[in-house]
Design an enzyme around this catalytic site. Structure first.
Site, PDB file in Angstrom:
ATOM      1  N   ARG A  96     -17.883  -2.837   4.854  1.00 44.43           N
ATOM      2  CA  ARG A  96     -18.822  -3.967   4.907  1.00 44.43           C
ATOM      3  C   ARG A  96     -18.894  -4.586   6.302  1.00 44.43           C
ATOM      4  NH1 ARG A  96     -15.904  -7.349   0.319  1.00 44.43           N
ATOM      5  NH2 ARG A  96     -14.326  -7.000   1.890  1.00 44.43           N
ATOM      6  N   LYS A 119      -3.005   5.401  -3.502  1.00 41.86           N
ATOM      7  CA  LYS A 119      -2.106   4.710  -4.410  1.00 41.86           C
ATOM      8  C   LYS A 119      -2.160   3.214  -4.136  1.00 41.86           C
ATOM      9  CE  LYS A 119       2.375   4.136  -3.844  1.00 41.86           C
ATOM     10  NZ  LYS A 119       2.851   2.995  -3.036  1.00 41.86           N
ATOM     11  N   ASP A 153      -0.168  10.627  -3.048  1.00 45.34           N
ATOM     12  CA  ASP A 153       1.092   9.893  -2.893  1.00 45.34           C
ATOM     13  C   ASP A 153       1.671  10.473  -1.608  1.00 45.34           C
ATOM     14  OD1 ASP A 153       3.720   9.110  -2.767  1.00 45.34           O
ATOM     15  OD2 ASP A 153       4.038   9.245  -4.923  1.00 45.34           O
ATOM     16  N   HIS A 154       1.575   9.709  -0.503  1.00 42.28           N
ATOM     17  CA  HIS A 154       1.823  10.338   0.797  1.00 42.28           C
ATOM     18  C   HIS A 154       3.255  10.856   0.936  1.00 42.28           C
ATOM     19  CE1 HIS A 154       2.675   6.036   1.510  1.00 42.28           C
ATOM     20  NE2 HIS A 154       3.662   6.499   2.230  1.00 42.28           N
ATOM     21  N   GLU A 180      14.166   0.372   2.925  1.00 42.76           N
ATOM     22  CA  GLU A 180      13.449  -0.058   4.130  1.00 42.76           C
ATOM     23  C   GLU A 180      14.204  -1.234   4.743  1.00 42.76           C
ATOM     24  OE1 GLU A 180       8.937  -0.344   3.590  1.00 42.76           O
ATOM     25  OE2 GLU A 180       9.719  -0.440   1.559  1.00 42.76           O
ATOM     26  N   ASP A 183       5.467  -0.466  -6.727  1.00 43.30           N
ATOM     27  CA  ASP A 183       5.109   0.066  -5.406  1.00 43.30           C
ATOM     28  C   ASP A 183       5.870   1.346  -5.076  1.00 43.30           C
ATOM     29  OD1 ASP A 183       3.849   0.042  -2.896  1.00 43.30           O
ATOM     30  OD2 ASP A 183       5.564  -0.934  -1.960  1.00 43.30           O
ATOM     31  N   HIS A 213       6.576   7.060  -5.566  1.00 40.56           N
ATOM     32  CA  HIS A 213       7.398   7.900  -4.692  1.00 40.56           C
ATOM     33  C   HIS A 213       8.709   8.348  -5.332  1.00 40.56           C
ATOM     34  CE1 HIS A 213       4.622   6.468  -1.798  1.00 40.56           C
ATOM     35  NE2 HIS A 213       5.243   5.365  -1.472  1.00 40.56           N
ATOM     36  N   LYS A 253      13.428  -3.563   0.040  1.00 44.32           N
ATOM     37  CA  LYS A 253      13.022  -4.003   1.380  1.00 44.32           C
ATOM     38  C   LYS A 253      14.144  -4.818   1.995  1.00 44.32           C
ATOM     39  CE  LYS A 253       8.054  -4.041   0.929  1.00 44.32           C
ATOM     40  NZ  LYS A 253       7.846  -3.002   1.958  1.00 44.32           N
TER      41      LYS A 253
END
Ligand code: NDP
Length: 513
Positions: free
Chosen positions: A66, A174, A203-204, A242, A261, A266, A366
């Site tokens: 957009r 995802k 799903d990378h 992470e 997530d 994953h 995290k």
């Protein structure tokens, strides 16, 4: 010879990622082209493919969003995320050549007229560039927009291939759904417009070189698979940690949390690859059939076991890499009394012949002590203690997915000296050292696969729904009870104490981060 061809000639000499056969010419329509994923990951991944001759030299990419931009603005903004001149692949001629393949289309995702104009634009580009009618639609937009775009593509007649020889595919990012019901609804909608063979649910994690190597390790070698079962394996640990916090994704994270997530996608994908039986061939249907059997064999979480087998956490203030960092509730965009979990640890069982009695411990979080994604296979101890008085460690096989991609096997060895002392040592394989180059970006691998019609590393409708079916009871149980006192782990730690108890109550312990 243009810049692209010259680069290809160079790439052939030295490059592991050089494609002998470029893909079919095609037109990639990237919805959400103004966004974070498109600019930071997808366009650099496509540049990488162009550089290594994997894309047909006359491919075109049309960014759709957009935000008002001209082609030049779009190219400029894309160029900011391509490698700098001094970085590999950053020589400016090659970048310019790539950027000339990009064009932009300003449109509203909900506007039927925009799709009518898109039809015309695609036809023009197809004719001009002789793209053979091949089209890839990449939905790099927030999940709530997926269904509307799919519906409009269907209504505009863009979902059907333009001829018998042409293909039309769609990549959907995802998360695929917010729970089982929404994933089913999305599957129904997408399948009412596209055929399953056209749909690539990404799903990378599955595009990571080391994840694919897990299949080669297990099924391309004769020596590991005989040990890969309940007779020799004590338990499996999968960690996706992470050290980063929620960064700029607070809005998404507040409604998603770590279970949705990371675990639903994953981590359960990694579990399937560790636990699956050997497929007959390395083809999409064979591999996906085996993977889904694992998800279907995982013992469902009953309400009464959830409180014992699943731990959730949220980080408070702490120190990461020696620097003080705020707690989750102090992050911009996060509610001060947020109940979103930034950490999950759980224990599950794969109820089948191979894995009966072998617990799988999964954890993700995290702001943990360091970034690390690994799969650790802990073997049983030797059945008889020949070396009395020696405290023998269990043998571990660790597949490091990131950051130090590789595989290591630990075993006991006699330390030098007159005494019989046994010390744990490791045999290490490191990707970079062995092959001289690091792994390629997961997005390059997956986009390359998609434009070649190779769906093995993408999710099928049934496996997405099976993963949600495992996670849904946990989400329901959490919804019906108040969250534990959050925060319950300091940033920079290994997670909440309750996660340690999960393993220690079975006489096991997590590997240190
Ligand atoms: P963004 O929030 O950056 O959105 C992408 C684009 O979509 C924006 O530039 C905007 O473009 C448009 N957009 C944003 N919000 C809305 C809205 N409410 N309604 C309609 N259009 C909107 O998302 P990302 O690029 O971060 O992610 C895209 C998809 O990829 C998501 O599904 C995400 O879950 C997934 N993903 C992202 C990762 C990442 O690292 N970013 C990693 C893995 C998955 P415009 O206003 O110009 O139309």
């Amino acid at each position: 010879m243009d810049a692209h061809s010259a680069d290809v000639a160079e790439a052939t000499q030295t490059d592991a990622y050089y494609c002998e056969v470029p893909s079919d010419p095609c037109l990639i329509v990237m919805f959400g082209a103004s966004g974070d994923l498109a600019r930071r990951k997808l366009l650099p991944a496509l540049y990488d493919l162009a550089l290594h001759s994997c894309l047909a030299p006359r491919f075109r990419l049309l960014g759709f969003a957009r935000t008002g931009m001209r082609d030049d603005d779009f190219r400029k903004s894309a160029g900011e995320f391509l490698p700098k001149a001094e970085e590999p692949g950053g020589a400016s001629g090659k970048k310019e050549d790539f950027l000339q393949h990009l064009q932009y289309f300003k449109g509203d995702y909900d506007d039927p007229d925009a799709y009518q104009q898109l039809v015309k634009r695609l036809e023009e580009l197809d004719r001009e560039r002789q793209l053979g009618g091949n089209r890839l639609f990449y939905l790099a937009v927030p999940p709530e927009v997926y269904m509307r775009i799919v519906e409009h593509l269907g209504k505009a007649g863009l979902a059907k291939p333009v001829s018998d020889k042409a293909w039309t595919r769609v990549i959907i990012e995802k998360p695929f759904g917010h729970d089982g019901a929404s994933a089913r609804e999305l599957n129904e909608k997408v399948l009412s417009v596209f055929d399953e063979s056209q749909i690539y649910r990404i799903d990378h994690y599955l595009g990571k070189e080391t994840v694919q190597n897990l299949l080669v390790f297990r099924f391309g070698n004769g020596i590991f698979e005989p040990l890969w079962n309940r007779n020799y394996i004590d338990h499996v640990q999968i960690t996706a940690a992470e050290s980063l916090g929620v960064e700029n994704r607070a809005a998404f994270y507040e409604s998603a949390g770590a279970l949705r997530d990371m675990i639903q996608s994953h981590v359960l994908q990694l579990t399937s690859l560790v636990a699956m039986e050997a497929p007959a061939t390395f083809e999409a249907t064979s591999v996906r059939n085996e993977k889904i059997k694992v998800l279907q064999s995982i013992r469902p979480f009953a309400t009464e076991t959830i409180w014992k087998s699943v731990v959730r956490g949220q980080y408070g203030p702490g120190n990461v890499d020696g620097k003080p960092v705020p707690g989750y509730r102090q992050e911009p965009g996060v509610k001060r009394d947020s109940a979103a979990e930034t950490f999950v640890a759980l224990k599950l069982h794969v109820d089948n012949w191979r894995w009966s009695g072998v617990p799988f411990y999964l954890r993700t979080g995290k702001r943990l002590a360091r970034p690390l994604t690994e799969i650790a296979i802990r073997f049983r101890q030797a059945p008889h203690r020949v070396f009395r008085g020696e405290n023998l460690e269990e043998n571990s096989l660790v597949l490091n997915i990131q950051p130090d991609e590789g595989i290591s096997l630990s075993f006991g060895a006699k330390s030098p000296g007159a005494q019989m002392h046994i010390q744990s040592v490791t045999m290490d394989f490191q990707y970079k050292r062995a092959f001289g180059s690091g792994p390629r970006s997961a997005y390059s691998t997956l986009i390359n696969d998609c434009i070649r019609g190779e769906a093995t590393l993408f999710d099928r409708a049934d496996s997405v729904e099976a993963a949600w079916a495992l996670v849904d009871p946990i989400l329901d149980a959490w919804k019906s009870a108040s969250a534990p006192p959050f925060p319950n782990y300091p940033a920079g730690s290994d997670g909440p104490r309750a996660a340690d108890d999960l393993a220690s109550s079975d006489g096991r312990r997590w590997r240190a981060l």
